[in-house]
Design a protein around this motif. Structure first.
Motif, PDB file in Angstrom:
ATOM      1  N   VAL A 130     -28.601 -11.681   7.008  1.00  0.00           N
ATOM      2  CA  VAL A 130     -27.189 -11.347   6.799  1.00  0.00           C
ATOM      3  C   VAL A 130     -26.603 -12.207   5.686  1.00  0.00           C
ATOM      4  O   VAL A 130     -25.895 -11.705   4.799  1.00  0.00           O
ATOM      5  N   LEU A 131     -26.885 -13.509   5.704  1.00  0.00           N
ATOM      6  CA  LEU A 131     -26.401 -14.401   4.647  1.00  0.00           C
ATOM      7  C   LEU A 131     -27.000 -14.022   3.302  1.00  0.00           C
ATOM      8  O   LEU A 131     -26.296 -13.957   2.286  1.00  0.00           O
ATOM      9  N   PHE A 132     -28.289 -13.763   3.277  1.00  0.00           N
ATOM     10  CA  PHE A 132     -28.992 -13.400   2.047  1.00  0.00           C
ATOM     11  C   PHE A 132     -28.417 -12.124   1.428  1.00  0.00           C
ATOM     12  O   PHE A 132     -28.047 -12.104   0.244  1.00  0.00           O
ATOM     13  N   LEU A 133     -28.318 -11.068   2.210  1.00  0.00           N
ATOM     14  CA  LEU A 133     -27.829  -9.793   1.680  1.00  0.00           C
ATOM     15  C   LEU A 133     -26.357  -9.901   1.280  1.00  0.00           C
ATOM     16  O   LEU A 133     -25.934  -9.304   0.281  1.00  0.00           O
ATOM     17  N   GLY A 134     -25.589 -10.660   2.046  1.00  0.00           N
ATOM     18  CA  GLY A 134     -24.188 -10.838   1.696  1.00  0.00           C
ATOM     19  C   GLY A 134     -24.015 -11.551   0.370  1.00  0.00           C
ATOM     20  O   GLY A 134     -23.159 -11.180  -0.447  1.00  0.00           O
ATOM     21  N   LEU A 135     -24.806 -12.595   0.141  1.00  0.00           N
ATOM     22  CA  LEU A 135     -24.724 -13.312  -1.131  1.00  0.00           C
ATOM     23  C   LEU A 135     -25.105 -12.419  -2.314  1.00  0.00           C
ATOM     24  O   LEU A 135     -24.470 -12.462  -3.375  1.00  0.00           O
ATOM     25  N   LEU A 141     -22.549 -28.697   0.502  1.00  0.00           N
ATOM     26  CA  LEU A 141     -22.741 -28.404   1.917  1.00  0.00           C
ATOM     27  C   LEU A 141     -22.312 -29.574   2.806  1.00  0.00           C
ATOM     28  O   LEU A 141     -21.700 -29.382   3.862  1.00  0.00           O
ATOM     29  N   ALA A 142     -22.621 -30.790   2.373  1.00  0.00           N
ATOM     30  CA  ALA A 142     -22.278 -31.959   3.178  1.00  0.00           C
ATOM     31  C   ALA A 142     -20.767 -32.093   3.349  1.00  0.00           C
ATOM     32  O   ALA A 142     -20.281 -32.490   4.417  1.00  0.00           O
ATOM     33  N   GLN A 143     -20.020 -31.765   2.329  1.00  0.00           N
ATOM     34  CA  GLN A 143     -18.565 -31.887   2.383  1.00  0.00           C
ATOM     35  C   GLN A 143     -17.903 -30.747   3.138  1.00  0.00           C
ATOM     36  O   GLN A 143     -16.762 -30.869   3.584  1.00  0.00           O
ATOM     37  N   SER A 144     -18.617 -29.638   3.311  1.00  0.00           N
ATOM     38  CA  SER A 144     -17.997 -28.447   3.887  1.00  0.00           C
ATOM     39  C   SER A 144     -17.901 -28.476   5.406  1.00  0.00           C
ATOM     40  O   SER A 144     -17.000 -27.875   5.991  1.00  0.00           O
ATOM     41  N   GLY A 197     -27.531 -18.377  16.271  1.00  0.00           N
ATOM     42  CA  GLY A 197     -26.174 -18.691  16.682  1.00  0.00           C
ATOM     43  C   GLY A 197     -25.173 -18.829  15.558  1.00  0.00           C
ATOM     44  O   GLY A 197     -23.985 -19.071  15.814  1.00  0.00           O
ATOM     45  N   ALA A 198     -25.606 -18.692  14.314  1.00  0.00           N
ATOM     46  CA  ALA A 198     -24.667 -18.801  13.190  1.00  0.00           C
ATOM     47  C   ALA A 198     -23.649 -17.662  13.263  1.00  0.00           C
ATOM     48  O   ALA A 198     -24.013 -16.496  13.352  1.00  0.00           O
ATOM     49  N   SER A 199     -22.368 -18.006  13.219  1.00  0.00           N
ATOM     50  CA  SER A 199     -21.314 -17.005  13.376  1.00  0.00           C
ATOM     51  C   SER A 199     -21.034 -16.278  12.067  1.00  0.00           C
ATOM     52  O   SER A 199     -21.370 -16.755  10.975  1.00  0.00           O
ATOM     53  N   ASP A 200     -20.389 -15.121  12.189  1.00  0.00           N
ATOM     54  CA  ASP A 200     -19.994 -14.377  10.995  1.00  0.00           C
ATOM     55  C   ASP A 200     -19.070 -15.209  10.117  1.00  0.00           C
ATOM     56  O   ASP A 200     -19.186 -15.204   8.887  1.00  0.00           O
ATOM     57  N   LEU A 201     -18.130 -15.926  10.737  1.00  0.00           N
ATOM     58  CA  LEU A 201     -17.191 -16.741   9.968  1.00  0.00           C
ATOM     59  C   LEU A 201     -17.915 -17.864   9.239  1.00  0.00           C
ATOM     60  O   LEU A 201     -17.611 -18.168   8.079  1.00  0.00           O
ATOM     61  N   GLN A 202     -18.888 -18.475   9.916  1.00  0.00           N
ATOM     62  CA  GLN A 202     -19.671 -19.541   9.282  1.00  0.00           C
ATOM     63  C   GLN A 202     -20.456 -18.996   8.096  1.00  0.00           C
ATOM     64  O   GLN A 202     -20.495 -19.615   7.017  1.00  0.00           O
ATOM     65  N   LEU A 203     -21.087 -17.845   8.267  1.00  0.00           N
ATOM     66  CA  LEU A 203     -21.872 -17.259   7.174  1.00  0.00           C
ATOM     67  C   LEU A 203     -20.976 -16.851   6.012  1.00  0.00           C
ATOM     68  O   LEU A 203     -21.361 -16.984   4.837  1.00  0.00           O
ATOM     69  N   LEU A 204     -19.781 -16.363   6.303  1.00  0.00           N
ATOM     70  CA  LEU A 204     -18.846 -16.018   5.237  1.00  0.00           C
ATOM     71  C   LEU A 204     -18.457 -17.265   4.445  1.00  0.00           C
ATOM     72  O   LEU A 204     -18.401 -17.244   3.208  1.00  0.00           O
ATOM     73  N   GLY A 205     -18.197 -18.371   5.161  1.00  0.00           N
ATOM     74  CA  GLY A 205     -17.886 -19.614   4.468  1.00  0.00           C
ATOM     75  C   GLY A 205     -19.034 -20.104   3.610  1.00  0.00           C
ATOM     76  O   GLY A 205     -18.834 -20.583   2.484  1.00  0.00           O
ATOM     77  N   LEU A 206     -20.266 -19.974   4.108  1.00  0.00           N
ATOM     78  CA  LEU A 206     -21.436 -20.379   3.321  1.00  0.00           C
ATOM     79  C   LEU A 206     -21.606 -19.500   2.089  1.00  0.00           C
ATOM     80  O   LEU A 206     -22.008 -19.985   1.022  1.00  0.00           O
ATOM     81  N   ARG A 207     -21.302 -18.219   2.217  1.00  0.00           N
ATOM     82  CA  ARG A 207     -21.365 -17.341   1.049  1.00  0.00           C
ATOM     83  C   ARG A 207     -20.442 -17.835  -0.055  1.00  0.00           C
ATOM     84  O   ARG A 207     -20.818 -17.866  -1.239  1.00  0.00           O
ATOM     85  N   ARG A 208     -19.243 -18.240   0.310  1.00  0.00           N
ATOM     86  CA  ARG A 208     -18.282 -18.711  -0.687  1.00  0.00           C
ATOM     87  C   ARG A 208     -18.730 -20.014  -1.337  1.00  0.00           C
ATOM     88  O   ARG A 208     -18.471 -20.245  -2.522  1.00  0.00           O
ATOM     89  N   LEU A 209     -19.412 -20.850  -0.562  1.00  0.00           N
ATOM     90  CA  LEU A 209     -19.901 -22.111  -1.112  1.00  0.00           C
ATOM     91  C   LEU A 209     -21.125 -21.928  -2.000  1.00  0.00           C
ATOM     92  O   LEU A 209     -21.261 -22.577  -3.042  1.00  0.00           O
ATOM     93  N   LEU A 210     -22.047 -21.072  -1.570  1.00  0.00           N
ATOM     94  CA  LEU A 210     -23.325 -20.939  -2.268  1.00  0.00           C
ATOM     95  C   LEU A 210     -23.257 -20.014  -3.482  1.00  0.00           C
ATOM     96  O   LEU A 210     -24.071 -20.138  -4.399  1.00  0.00           O
ATOM     97  N   LEU A 211     -22.325 -19.087  -3.477  1.00  0.00           N
ATOM     98  CA  LEU A 211     -22.261 -18.119  -4.574  1.00  0.00           C
ATOM     99  C   LEU A 211     -22.154 -18.786  -5.941  1.00  0.00           C
ATOM    100  O   LEU A 211     -22.898 -18.408  -6.866  1.00  0.00           O
TER     101      LEU A 211
END
Length: 302
Positions: A237-242, A125-128, A168-182
């Motif tokens: 949204v992040l939880f269900l997406g992951l 997360l720190a590097q992202s 305020g977390a954007s859809d694009l931000q949450l999509l990026g977090l999904r790719r990192l956390l998965l």
């Protein structure tokens, strides 16, 4: 009585060993439950029915709902007692985060021992640049602190990665977090969403709100989260997406209640709670694991 016990556990975040051993009190009459468990020590609970190996779940953070939270972690541990890490998503209740998504990289001392930060997740997360490390936010965030001692008690070998997710977390931000956390979840991780449901409505109105909310959460309809009455919508949204990224298709409702059930006041504005498990796809989904009626919208009293 339970609130005093849970307060002792939370005090143990700063004073290790100060909390008494927890026991799970009986649920008040009126709580809809798929877990027919008597008031016995928190661990083990052999009376819990056969439960799925879950990839994660949803549980409240209101200390009044403590019996539901305790039983939620027993249910998680019954399926998988040795996860490598727990990723904990929470609202930022007091809007103290400097970013729309913040994470904690510090270790914790709880009444049940040390809970280590997940170094791999912290580094990713720190590097992202998609989330900001802000350790001083988390001791004041009860969406996190209510859960940490119970994570340590249920999963003593696991590490933890807490995140707060603001509106305020954007859809694009949450999509990026999904790719990192998965990858962190695929490698032996559990995902927990700390979330209460309806707020500040009287029980009949809160029930109507939950009749909209629960089918969305159980069927994992990410596109329908917006506008639901819950306190961590972007975290949901992040939880269900992951979970969808892991091939999971539905959840299992364990318990459903409102705060008036615990206080004895069935007329005052209330907060509603649900605990939900999301079985791993390799277990064949939730059908046949728990009573099918628990997958339908609630009827009658909460």
């Amino acid at each position: 009585m339970f609130r005093a016990l849970l307060a002792a556990v939370l005090l143990g975040l700063w004073l290790p060993g100060s909390a008494a051993a927890l026991s799970c009190p009986p649920l008040p009459e009126g709580v809809r439950s798929a877990l027919a468990v008597p008031a016995t020590p928190v661990s083990p609970l052999p009376e819990v029915p056969v439960l799925p190996i879950a990839a994660g779940g949803i549980a409240p953070h209101h200390d009044l709902a403590g019996p539901l939270i305790l039983r939620f972690y027993e249910a998680l541990a019954a399926g998988d007692p040795h996860p490598r890490r727990v990723i904990l998503l929470s609202p930022d209740h007091f809007r103290q985060g400097r970013a729309s998504v913040s994470f904690c990289g510090a270790d914790w001392e709880t009444s049940f021992g040390s809970l280590r930060a997940d170094r791999e997740g912290v580094d990713v997360l720190a590097q992202s640049g998609l989330a900001s490390r802000q350790d001083d936010l988390f001791p004041r965030e009860h969406g996190v602190t209510v859960h940490l001692p119970l994570i340590r008690r249920a999963f003593p070998e696991a590490t933890v990665l807490p995140l707060t997710v603001r509106a305020g977390a954007s859809d694009l931000q949450l999509l990026g977090l999904r790719r990192l956390l998965l990858p962190l979840l695929v490698e032996g991780g559990l995902l927990v969403l700390s979330m209460d449901l309806s707020h500040h409505k009287r029980p009949p109105e809160a029930l109507r709100e939950d009749e909209r909310t629960l089918p969305v959460l159980l069927a994992m309809r990410v596109g329908r989260v917006r506008g639901l009455d819950l306190d961590c919508p972007r975290g949901a949204v992040l939880f269900l997406g992951l979970l969808a990224d892991r091939g999971i298709r539905e959840g299992v409702l364990l318990e459903h209640a409102h705060s008036g059930t615990f206080t004895g006041d069935e007329t005052a504005p209330c907060t509603t709670y649900a605990t939900v498990l999301y079985p791993r796809s390799e277990t064949g989904g939730s059908s046949g694991i728990l009573p099918k009626p628990m997958l339908t919208k609630p009827q009658g009293a909460l």
